[in-house]
Scaffold this motif. Structure first.
Motif, mmCIF file in Angstrom:
data_model
loop_
_atom_site.group_PDB
_atom_site.id
_atom_site.type_symbol
_atom_site.label_atom_id
_atom_site.label_comp_id
_atom_site.label_asym_id
_atom_site.label_seq_id
_atom_site.Cartn_x
_atom_site.Cartn_y
_atom_site.Cartn_z
ATOM 1 N N ALA A 221 0.803 -1.220 0.000
ATOM 2 C CA ALA A 221 0.000 0.000 0.000
ATOM 3 C C ALA A 221 0.838 1.274 0.000
ATOM 4 O O ALA A 221 0.457 2.277 -0.624
ATOM 5 N N PHE A 222 1.992 1.262 0.679
ATOM 6 C CA PHE A 222 2.673 2.533 0.930
ATOM 7 C C PHE A 222 4.153 2.577 0.558
ATOM 8 O O PHE A 222 4.779 3.628 0.695
ATOM 9 N N CYS A 281 12.290 -4.698 8.531
ATOM 10 C CA CYS A 281 13.118 -3.847 9.403
ATOM 11 C C CYS A 281 13.919 -2.843 8.573
ATOM 12 O O CYS A 281 14.010 -1.660 8.922
ATOM 13 N N VAL A 282 14.495 -3.317 7.475
ATOM 14 C CA VAL A 282 15.243 -2.409 6.603
ATOM 15 C C VAL A 282 14.304 -1.401 5.958
ATOM 16 O O VAL A 282 14.584 -0.191 5.928
ATOM 17 N N ALA A 283 13.161 -1.872 5.443
ATOM 18 C CA ALA A 283 12.212 -0.975 4.775
ATOM 19 C C ALA A 283 11.677 0.090 5.717
ATOM 20 O O ALA A 283 11.353 1.206 5.290
ATOM 21 N N GLY A 284 11.587 -0.243 7.003
ATOM 22 C CA GLY A 284 11.034 0.706 7.959
ATOM 23 C C GLY A 284 12.037 1.679 8.532
ATOM 24 O O GLY A 284 11.639 2.679 9.145
ATOM 25 N N THR A 285 13.320 1.404 8.345
ATOM 26 C CA THR A 285 14.336 2.251 8.988
ATOM 27 C C THR A 285 15.185 3.049 8.005
ATOM 28 O O THR A 285 15.958 3.910 8.439
ATOM 29 N N GLY A 346 -3.343 1.950 6.869
ATOM 30 C CA GLY A 346 -3.546 3.345 6.490
ATOM 31 C C GLY A 346 -3.377 4.300 7.660
ATOM 32 O O GLY A 346 -2.499 5.183 7.628
ATOM 33 N N PRO A 347 -4.191 4.161 8.704
ATOM 34 C CA PRO A 347 -4.016 5.027 9.873
ATOM 35 C C PRO A 347 -2.638 4.891 10.515
ATOM 36 O O PRO A 347 -2.073 5.871 10.998
ATOM 37 N N GLY A 353 4.507 6.819 9.762
ATOM 38 C CA GLY A 353 5.358 6.781 8.586
ATOM 39 C C GLY A 353 6.036 5.436 8.419
ATOM 40 O O GLY A 353 5.419 4.374 8.563
ATOM 41 N N GLY A 354 7.331 5.455 8.135
ATOM 42 C CA GLY A 354 8.069 4.219 7.882
ATOM 43 C C GLY A 354 8.058 3.236 9.036
ATOM 44 O O GLY A 354 8.227 2.028 8.826
#
Length: 385
Positions: A221-222, A281-285, A346-347, A353-354
């Motif tokens: 989605a994001f 973890c990588v995608a979020g940081t 979504g929320p 964010g990430g």
């Protein structure tokens, strides 16, 4: 095997030429963004309901080939009917009928393919890998054609490929499954679902699949939005997305079967879940293109490898008379988890964010021990990685 290659090429080619472009098609039919969202959302709900019901009926009737061909023909006819519709409610009704017909197609095809692979000793991954590759070719072809053609061309391509797939079913061998009496009886329908759920390995499989596949929700989605906001351009985005698809095809064709043979079904599933922990973890940081380019190929593990494990286990533990039902339940659990987590994402993404990727990593972490302990092949001994 070649008949299944042709079948999967037709099925996933039909998906590839149309799936990415349906929102644009409905927009050009005059629908507002709110109406498009409602139409697509309700279509997803219908798919979740239709898949298990049609799969169970196909098993009970002992007519997987007929059910597959009928679903493909009805989906093709429904798609063509969309060209004649204009009002929102008419488009919605036809789209829901098409969604109901499309939902069981992959599950029934997988049930037939897994059974044939076990009988004839060929590798299912090569068939499924062909589907993924043709999906990409179909999407690229449709995208190129839309540069100078009317949007309705995607409907005609979609319809033609589904018709070819339906014709291909005629060359499939008939599974040796006897129909049951009173196939419409609630006892027959519910009994099959209950029997599958009573199998411990099947229960674990559904839970692991829901956790790992559902963890893709924030990415699907994001991810592109996050990359764009970080200054990653369309060209780099295309490369990153293509990496994942290429890795998926490679795992289906080559790496996946070898990993399962070496690690066992439980070891391979645990590896897929662990790859999800690393990936999210990588995608979020970070939004470093280099870092993302390194982890995007892990999609070959988080999706393709786990799918191969699930196909192998369903073929082992699900009775042949419940082959399509097992495939449909597997798809239902993964689809429901993904849809639910996408609604929640979504929320969560708006607020954090990430960091919204990190709970997805946690889901995969939860799946690792369950995969290791619950997805061992029946009769196998402890597996040494």
């Amino acid at each position: 095997m070649m008949v299944f290659v042709a079948l999967y090429a037709a099925i996933y080619g039909a998906f590839g030429v149309a799936s990415p472009f349906w929102p644009r098609f409905f927009e050009e039919r005059g629908l507002s963004p709110q109406e498009i969202g409602a139409l697509l959302g309700l279509g997803t709900l219908v798919r979740l309901i239709s898949g298990p019901i049609v799969g169970r009926l196909a098993d009970a009737a002992g007519e997987l080939r007929a059910a597959l061909a009928l679903c493909m023909m009805f989906a093709a006819a429904s798609a063509t009917s969309l060209l004649l519709a204009g009002a929102f409610w008419t488009l919605l009704l036809i789209h829901l009928m098409q969604a109901a017909a499309l939902a069981p197609i992959t599950s029934i095809a997988d049930a037939l393919a897994i059974g044939a692979a076990r009988r004839n000793s060929f590798e299912y991954g090569r068939i499924r890998g062909t589907g993924s590759a043709v999906f990409v070719v179909g999407t690229l072809t449709a995208g190129a054609l839309l540069g100078g053609a009317d949007i309705s061309i995607i409907v005609w391509m979609h319809t033609a490929l589904l018709a070819v797939g339906a014709a291909t079913v005629l060359w499939l061998s008939r599974p040796d499954v006897q129909p049951v009496r009173q196939i419409g009886s609630p006892t027959v329908l519910i009994g099959g679902l209950r029997e599958l759920w009573s199998i411990a390995t099947f229960r674990s499989l559904m839970i692991v699949a829901a956790l790992v596949y559902g963890s893709h929700a924030v990415h699907d989605a994001f991810a592109v939005i996050r990359w764009h906001n970080a200054g990653i351009g369309p060209a780099a985005t295309s490369v990153l997305w293509s990496e994942a698809v290429i890795a998926e095809v490679i795992v289906f064709f080559v790496i996946g079967p070898a990993l399962i043979d070496r690690l066992g079904t439980n070891g391979a599933a645990a590896l897929a879940a662990a790859a999800g922990v690393v990936r999210w973890c990588v995608a979020g940081t970070t939004t470093s293109v280099v870092a993302l380019a390194i982890v995007q190929p892990l999609h070959g593990l988080t999706f393709a490898l786990l799918h191969l494990v699930c196909m192998r286990l369903i073929g082992m533990v699900a009775p042949p008379r419940l082959a399509a039902t097992g495939q449909a339940l597997y798809a239902f659990g993964a689809g429901l988890a993904t849809a639910t987590l996408m609604l929640v994402s979504g929320p969560f993404y708006a607020a954090y964010g990430g960091a919204a990727f990190l709970p997805m990593a946690l889901l995969c972490a939860l799946a690792v021990p369950l995969a290791w302990s619950g997805l061992r092949s029946p009769g196998s001994k402890a597996v040494t990685p």
